[in-house]
Design a protein around this motif. Structure first.
Motif, short mmCIF file in Angstrom:
data_model
loop_
_atom_site.label_atom_id
_atom_site.label_comp_id
_atom_site.label_asym_id
_atom_site.label_seq_id
_atom_site.Cartn_x
_atom_site.Cartn_y
_atom_site.Cartn_z
N UNK A 9 0.84 -1.21 0.00
CA UNK A 9 0.00 0.00 0.00
C UNK A 9 0.87 1.26 0.00
N UNK A 10 1.92 1.28 0.80
CA UNK A 10 2.78 2.46 0.88
C UNK A 10 3.45 2.76 -0.45
N UNK A 11 3.97 1.74 -1.10
CA UNK A 11 4.65 1.93 -2.38
C UNK A 11 3.66 2.37 -3.45
N UNK A 12 2.48 1.77 -3.45
CA UNK A 12 1.47 2.15 -4.43
C UNK A 12 1.04 3.60 -4.24
N UNK A 13 0.76 3.98 -3.00
CA UNK A 13 0.38 5.36 -2.71
C UNK A 13 1.51 6.31 -3.12
N UNK A 14 2.71 5.95 -2.79
CA UNK A 14 3.86 6.80 -3.09
C UNK A 14 4.03 7.00 -4.58
N UNK A 15 3.99 5.93 -5.36
CA UNK A 15 4.22 6.04 -6.79
C UNK A 15 3.08 6.80 -7.47
N UNK A 16 1.86 6.49 -7.12
CA UNK A 16 0.72 7.15 -7.76
C UNK A 16 0.69 8.64 -7.41
N UNK A 17 0.78 8.96 -6.13
CA UNK A 17 0.70 10.36 -5.71
C UNK A 17 1.92 11.15 -6.18
N UNK A 71 -0.39 3.15 8.67
CA UNK A 71 1.06 3.05 8.45
C UNK A 71 1.38 3.23 6.97
N UNK A 72 0.62 2.56 6.11
CA UNK A 72 0.88 2.62 4.67
C UNK A 72 0.70 4.05 4.15
N UNK A 73 -0.35 4.72 4.55
CA UNK A 73 -0.58 6.09 4.09
C UNK A 73 0.53 7.00 4.60
N UNK A 74 0.90 6.85 5.87
CA UNK A 74 1.97 7.70 6.43
C UNK A 74 3.29 7.47 5.69
N UNK A 75 3.68 6.21 5.49
CA UNK A 75 4.92 5.92 4.77
C UNK A 75 4.84 6.43 3.33
N UNK A 76 3.72 6.17 2.66
CA UNK A 76 3.57 6.58 1.27
C UNK A 76 3.65 8.08 1.09
N UNK A 77 2.98 8.84 1.95
CA UNK A 77 3.01 10.30 1.84
C UNK A 77 4.38 10.86 2.22
N UNK A 78 5.02 10.24 3.20
CA UNK A 78 6.36 10.68 3.59
C UNK A 78 7.34 10.48 2.44
N UNK A 79 7.27 9.34 1.79
CA UNK A 79 8.16 9.07 0.66
C UNK A 79 7.83 9.96 -0.53
N UNK A 80 6.55 10.25 -0.73
CA UNK A 80 6.16 11.19 -1.78
C UNK A 80 6.76 12.56 -1.52
N UNK A 128 12.30 2.91 -2.23
CA UNK A 128 11.34 1.81 -2.17
C UNK A 128 12.01 0.54 -1.64
N UNK A 129 13.27 0.33 -2.02
CA UNK A 129 13.99 -0.83 -1.50
C UNK A 129 14.26 -0.67 0.00
N UNK A 130 14.56 0.55 0.43
CA UNK A 130 14.83 0.80 1.85
C UNK A 130 13.56 0.67 2.69
N UNK A 131 12.41 0.91 2.09
CA UNK A 131 11.14 0.79 2.84
C UNK A 131 10.93 -0.62 3.36
#
Length: 139
Positions: A9-17, A71-80, A128-131
């Motif tokens: 979920x985090x990677x998907x959110x990150x890449x899309x956003x 967790x997924x949303x927080x990680x994804x938005x942080x990486x974005x 993404x690998x470090x996540x």
């Protein structure tokens, strides 16, 4: 499965956003091959989660879907935010030139500079690998 869910979920959110922000704000034109390679790297990383051990306190009955998604949303938005901040710093400032003596060949940097695409690709792939290490640690 909990770690897999958070990571996927985090990677998907990150890449899309992230790519949506870069495409609409900076008019990025990403090479399709770059997106394909990122997808393949993410699938390879996900396979490493299949060997996770389940701690007694982490049984499926104790998983909370809201916790996993938060967790997924927080990680994804942080990486974005980290990727967008990197692009803004590269395009709008001379931070890397002033502090490290590094600059792209084209000055001023345009949003479709091939070197800028390379920097974004490497940042997205490496983070993404470090996540995977973040999602595997339970503390």
């Amino acid at each position: 499965m909990r770690n897999y869910s958070i990571y996927a979920c985090a990677v998907t959110i990150r890449i899309v956003v992230c790519f949506a922000i870069l495409a609409f704000t900076y008019k990025f034109d990403f090479p399709p091959f770059m997106i394909l390679i990122i997808a393949l790297l993410n699938d390879g990383t996900i396979m490493t989660l299949s060997v996770d051990r389940v701690l007694p306190s982490m049984t499926p009955d104790s998983w909370d879907l809201a916790e996993i998604f938060s967790y997924a949303v927080a990680y994804g938005l942080y990486l974005t935010a980290s990727t967008v901040a990197l692009v803004v710093i590269i395009m709008e400032t001379t931070f890397f030139q002033d502090n490290f003596g590094v600059s792209l060949a084209e000055s001023p940097v345009t949003s479709n500079d091939e070197q800028l695409h390379m920097v974004v690709y490497l940042q997205v792939a490496i983070i993404s690998q470090a996540l995977i290490f973040v999602t595997r640690s339970h503390s």
